[in-house]
Scaffold this motif. Structure first.
Motif, PDB file in Angstrom:
ATOM      1  N   TYR A   1       0.847  -1.239   0.049  1.00 24.95           N
ATOM      2  CA  TYR A   1       0.009  -0.025   0.055  1.00 24.95           C
ATOM      3  C   TYR A   1       0.830   1.319   0.028  1.00 24.95           C
ATOM      4  CZ  TYR A   1      -3.745   3.354   1.251  1.00 24.95           C
ATOM      5  OH  TYR A   1      -4.486   4.306   1.315  1.00 24.95           O
ATOM      6  N   LEU A   2       1.894   1.227   0.782  1.00 23.03           N
ATOM      7  CA  LEU A   2       2.721   2.328   0.696  1.00 23.03           C
ATOM      8  C   LEU A   2       3.514   2.563  -0.402  1.00 23.03           C
ATOM      9  CD1 LEU A   2       4.374   4.594   2.443  1.00 23.03           C
ATOM     10  CD2 LEU A   2       5.858   3.071   3.372  1.00 23.03           C
ATOM     11  N   THR A   3       4.123   1.377  -0.913  1.00 23.49           N
ATOM     12  CA  THR A   3       4.578   1.610  -2.285  1.00 23.49           C
ATOM     13  C   THR A   3       3.885   2.142  -3.272  1.00 23.49           C
ATOM     14  OG1 THR A   3       6.011  -0.695  -1.870  1.00 23.49           O
ATOM     15  CG2 THR A   3       5.756   0.049  -4.313  1.00 23.49           C
ATOM     16  N   GLU A   4       2.451   1.737  -3.333  1.00 24.30           N
ATOM     17  CA  GLU A   4       1.355   2.461  -4.398  1.00 24.30           C
ATOM     18  C   GLU A   4       1.316   3.869  -4.246  1.00 24.30           C
ATOM     19  OE1 GLU A   4      -2.209   0.207  -4.142  1.00 24.30           O
ATOM     20  OE2 GLU A   4      -1.494  -1.550  -4.662  1.00 24.30           O
ATOM     21  N   LEU A   5       1.259   4.275  -2.642  1.00 30.36           N
ATOM     22  CA  LEU A   5       1.228   5.652  -2.441  1.00 30.36           C
ATOM     23  C   LEU A   5       2.341   6.326  -2.986  1.00 30.36           C
ATOM     24  CD1 LEU A   5       0.192   5.659   1.121  1.00 30.36           C
ATOM     25  CD2 LEU A   5      -1.259   6.190  -0.759  1.00 30.36           C
ATOM     26  N   ARG A   6       3.717   5.922  -2.675  1.00 30.75           N
ATOM     27  CA  ARG A   6       4.810   6.371  -3.234  1.00 30.75           C
ATOM     28  C   ARG A   6       4.912   6.604  -5.054  1.00 30.75           C
ATOM     29  NH1 ARG A   6       8.716   3.568   1.205  1.00 30.75           N
ATOM     30  NH2 ARG A   6       8.640   5.006   2.833  1.00 30.75           N
ATOM     31  N   ILE A   7       4.381   5.726  -5.409  1.00 29.61           N
ATOM     32  CA  ILE A   7       4.461   5.789  -7.052  1.00 29.61           C
ATOM     33  C   ILE A   7       3.405   6.563  -7.635  1.00 29.61           C
ATOM     34  CG2 ILE A   7       4.098   4.391  -9.024  1.00 29.61           C
ATOM     35  CD1 ILE A   7       6.660   3.380  -7.498  1.00 29.61           C
TER      36      ILE A   7
ATOM     37  N   GLU B   1       2.543   9.510  -6.157  1.00 30.01           N
ATOM     38  CA  GLU B   1       3.091  10.453  -5.916  1.00 30.01           C
ATOM     39  C   GLU B   1       4.055  11.123  -6.754  1.00 30.01           C
ATOM     40  OE1 GLU B   1       3.879  14.728  -3.605  1.00 30.01           O
ATOM     41  OE2 GLU B   1       2.153  13.065  -4.124  1.00 30.01           O
ATOM     42  N   SER B   2       5.057  10.158  -6.973  1.00 27.33           N
ATOM     43  CA  SER B   2       6.176  10.597  -7.655  1.00 27.33           C
ATOM     44  C   SER B   2       5.629  10.551  -9.312  1.00 27.33           C
ATOM     45  CB  SER B   2       7.203   9.041  -7.874  1.00 27.33           C
ATOM     46  OG  SER B   2       6.446   7.794  -8.362  1.00 27.33           O
ATOM     47  N   LYS B   3       4.468   9.813  -9.482  1.00 18.40           N
ATOM     48  CA  LYS B   3       3.836  10.122 -11.129  1.00 18.40           C
ATOM     49  C   LYS B   3       3.509  11.740 -10.989  1.00 18.40           C
ATOM     50  CE  LYS B   3       0.770   6.901 -12.329  1.00 18.40           C
ATOM     51  NZ  LYS B   3      -0.190   5.921 -12.225  1.00 18.40           N
ATOM     52  N   ARG B   4       2.975  12.064 -10.000  1.00 18.36           N
ATOM     53  CA  ARG B   4       2.338  13.411  -9.767  1.00 18.36           C
ATOM     54  C   ARG B   4       3.754  14.445  -9.955  1.00 18.36           C
ATOM     55  NH1 ARG B   4       1.792  17.802  -6.563  1.00 18.36           N
ATOM     56  NH2 ARG B   4       3.170  16.718  -5.010  1.00 18.36           N
ATOM     57  N   LEU B   5       4.551  14.071  -9.294  1.00 15.42           N
ATOM     58  CA  LEU B   5       5.862  15.016  -9.231  1.00 15.42           C
ATOM     59  C   LEU B   5       6.494  15.001 -10.729  1.00 15.42           C
ATOM     60  CD1 LEU B   5       7.521  14.088  -5.933  1.00 15.42           C
ATOM     61  CD2 LEU B   5       6.219  16.205  -6.456  1.00 15.42           C
ATOM     62  N   LEU B   6       6.440  13.801 -11.348  1.00 17.94           N
ATOM     63  CA  LEU B   6       7.150  13.670 -12.811  1.00 17.94           C
ATOM     64  C   LEU B   6       6.400  14.683 -13.654  1.00 17.94           C
ATOM     65  CD1 LEU B   6       7.729   9.921 -12.527  1.00 17.94           C
ATOM     66  CD2 LEU B   6       9.488  11.568 -13.022  1.00 17.94           C
ATOM     67  N   LEU B   7       4.947  14.849 -13.583  1.00 12.67           N
ATOM     68  CA  LEU B   7       3.983  15.194 -14.618  1.00 12.67           C
ATOM     69  C   LEU B   7       4.108  16.925 -14.259  1.00 12.67           C
ATOM     70  CD1 LEU B   7       0.942  13.017 -14.530  1.00 12.67           C
ATOM     71  CD2 LEU B   7       2.791  13.225 -16.528  1.00 12.67           C
ATOM     72  N   ASN B   8       4.398  17.133 -12.875  1.00 14.24           N
ATOM     73  CA  ASN B   8       3.993  18.664 -12.620  1.00 14.24           C
ATOM     74  C   ASN B   8       5.090  19.444 -12.159  1.00 14.24           C
ATOM     75  OD1 ASN B   8       1.293  18.513 -13.066  1.00 14.24           O
ATOM     76  ND2 ASN B   8       1.114  17.110 -11.126  1.00 14.24           N
TER      77      ASN B   8
ATOM     78  N   GLU C   1      15.687  13.577  -6.918  1.00 10.47           N
ATOM     79  CA  GLU C   1      15.067  14.375  -6.054  1.00 10.47           C
ATOM     80  C   GLU C   1      13.702  13.823  -5.806  1.00 10.47           C
ATOM     81  OE1 GLU C   1      17.066  18.570  -6.775  1.00 10.47           O
ATOM     82  OE2 GLU C   1      15.599  17.957  -8.339  1.00 10.47           O
ATOM     83  N   ILE C   2      13.140  13.388  -6.944  1.00 13.30           N
ATOM     84  CA  ILE C   2      11.703  12.654  -6.838  1.00 13.30           C
ATOM     85  C   ILE C   2      11.661  11.637  -5.786  1.00 13.30           C
ATOM     86  CG2 ILE C   2       9.865  11.734  -7.962  1.00 13.30           C
ATOM     87  CD1 ILE C   2      10.341  13.567 -10.335  1.00 13.30           C
ATOM     88  N   ALA C   3      12.759  10.541  -6.190  1.00 18.31           N
ATOM     89  CA  ALA C   3      12.910   9.221  -5.410  1.00 18.31           C
ATOM     90  C   ALA C   3      12.778   9.563  -4.076  1.00 18.31           C
ATOM     91  CB  ALA C   3      14.288   8.455  -6.046  1.00 18.31           C
ATOM     92  N   GLU C   4      13.790  10.784  -3.592  1.00 20.47           N
ATOM     93  CA  GLU C   4      14.049  11.049  -2.136  1.00 20.47           C
ATOM     94  C   GLU C   4      12.667  11.509  -1.652  1.00 20.47           C
ATOM     95  OE1 GLU C   4      17.007  13.904   0.392  1.00 20.47           O
ATOM     96  OE2 GLU C   4      17.620  13.176  -1.684  1.00 20.47           O
ATOM     97  N   ARG C   5      12.141  12.348  -2.356  1.00 24.68           N
ATOM     98  CA  ARG C   5      10.733  12.717  -1.731  1.00 24.68           C
ATOM     99  C   ARG C   5       9.749  11.861  -1.539  1.00 24.68           C
ATOM    100  NH1 ARG C   5       8.937  18.627  -3.433  1.00 24.68           N
ATOM    101  NH2 ARG C   5      10.848  19.700  -3.224  1.00 24.68           N
ATOM    102  N   VAL C   6       9.798  10.728  -2.114  1.00 24.47           N
ATOM    103  CA  VAL C   6       8.727   9.705  -1.927  1.00 24.47           C
ATOM    104  C   VAL C   6       9.114   8.671  -1.138  1.00 24.47           C
ATOM    105  CG1 VAL C   6       7.666  10.395  -3.855  1.00 24.47           C
ATOM    106  CG2 VAL C   6       9.063   8.275  -4.093  1.00 24.47           C
TER     107      VAL C   6
ATOM    108  N   THR D   1       4.115   0.663 -12.978  1.00 21.28           N
ATOM    109  CA  THR D   1       3.523   1.147 -14.147  1.00 21.28           C
ATOM    110  C   THR D   1       3.659   0.588 -15.575  1.00 21.28           C
ATOM    111  OG1 THR D   1       5.552   2.574 -14.563  1.00 21.28           O
ATOM    112  CG2 THR D   1       3.849   3.282 -12.692  1.00 21.28           C
ATOM    113  N   GLY D   2       4.807  -0.307 -15.757  1.00 21.53           N
ATOM    114  CA  GLY D   2       5.069  -0.731 -17.012  1.00 21.53           C
ATOM    115  C   GLY D   2       6.123   0.038 -17.734  1.00 21.53           C
ATOM    116  N   CYS D   3       6.643   1.233 -17.046  1.00 26.58           N
ATOM    117  CA  CYS D   3       7.749   1.918 -17.825  1.00 26.58           C
ATOM    118  C   CYS D   3       8.431   2.559 -16.706  1.00 26.58           C
ATOM    119  CB  CYS D   3       6.886   3.061 -18.856  1.00 26.58           C
ATOM    120  SG  CYS D   3       6.006   4.175 -17.789  1.00 26.58           S
ATOM    121  N   SER D   4       9.690   3.008 -17.197  1.00 27.83           N
ATOM    122  CA  SER D   4      10.484   3.731 -16.090  1.00 27.83           C
ATOM    123  C   SER D   4      10.169   4.946 -15.980  1.00 27.83           C
ATOM    124  CB  SER D   4      11.884   3.726 -16.615  1.00 27.83           C
ATOM    125  OG  SER D   4      11.975   4.696 -17.812  1.00 27.83           O
ATOM    126  N   PRO D   5      10.535   5.736 -14.911  1.00 26.98           N
ATOM    127  CA  PRO D   5      10.209   7.217 -14.519  1.00 26.98           C
ATOM    128  C   PRO D   5      10.568   7.887 -15.703  1.00 26.98           C
ATOM    129  CG  PRO D   5      11.430   6.080 -12.863  1.00 26.98           C
ATOM    130  CD  PRO D   5      11.455   5.245 -13.739  1.00 26.98           C
TER     131      PRO D   5
END
Length: 243
Positions: free
Chosen positions: A188-194, A196-203, A210-215, A231-235
């Protein structure tokens, strides 16, 4: 709601000073009765309820140690703080072995008394919280954990800290989490982290590290592997595809 206190000391001026100081501290406490010795206090306790007893060790008729021992024979558990002078510490040690909550040294200083009583109040609050968790439904416990996860930065979340937030053993919380949500806490925690990382990657234009560290990922490769597994793809591919 105020907690009640029984004062036990053979010197009236000591009891008066203690009562005056306790009132001055402005804590949710109230002295409801005073006794001159352990025997008088024991008789009173048998007929009355009180949250805390503050008792001197040296008293005539029945001293503090004998009083504490007699209290232990009663079915009701009583919280006791004993008072002694410096050269009586071996008596204090004996009292602590019989279940005394804490001790104070004469002459009792206002700051020491305040610290002692605040510590006792905190212990009461903690015990009450633990009892509340034990009696609550498992689903409400999980709701509280989810609230903790929502308000806590992802890089600061651990199973141990989440368990402490609801006063629960980590392994038990892990089992309860699986029962209630049908997934492991770590997943569950991993899903939350991914997410949030998707949001940071997009916005944002933050770097991958830095994104890895933040999540919550100290290792960039581990973050990338987890991201791709879910997700099936790299960040970087995710960011490029969005652009």
């Amino acid at each position: 709601m105020r907690k009640t206190i029984l004062l036990v000391d053979d010197e009236r001026w000591v009891r008066t000073a203690l009562k005056w100081t306790i009132n001055k501290l402005n804590l949710p406490l109230q002295v409801v009765h005073e006794c001159e010795n352990g025997l008088e206090a024991l008789d009173w306790i048998k007929q009355n309820n009180v949250d805390l007893i503050i008792s001197d060790i040296r008293m005539p008729i029945m001293d503090g140690l004998s009083f504490v021992k007699e209290l232990s024979h009663l079915k009701r558990k009583q919280e006791v703080i004993v008072i002694s002078v410096h050269d009586e510490f071996h008596f204090v040690q004996q009292a602590l072995r019989t279940g005394v909550t804490d001790y104070l040294l004469k002459p009792v200083e206002e700051t020491e008394l305040k610290a002692c009583l605040e510590k006792w109040l905190e212990k009461l609050a903690k015990d009450l919280n633990i009892q509340t968790v034990d009696e609550s439904l498992p689903s409400s416990t999980i709701e509280r954990v989810l609230q903790y996860l929502e308000k806590t930065p992802l890089d600061q979340i651990t199973l141990k800290d989440a368990a402490e937030s609801v006063h629960m053993n980590p392994s038990y919380l892990s089992q309860l989490f699986k029962q209630q949500l049908n997934k492991k806490f770590v997943d569950y925690l991993t899903e939350l982290r991914i997410e949030e990382s998707k949001r940071l990657l997009l916005n944002t234009t933050l770097r991958m590290s830095e994104i890895a560290e933040r999540v919550g990922y100290a290792d960039l490769a581990y973050f990338s592997n987890n991201f791709k597994r879910i997700t099936g793809c790299s960040p970087s591919e995710f960011r490029k595809s969005a652009i």
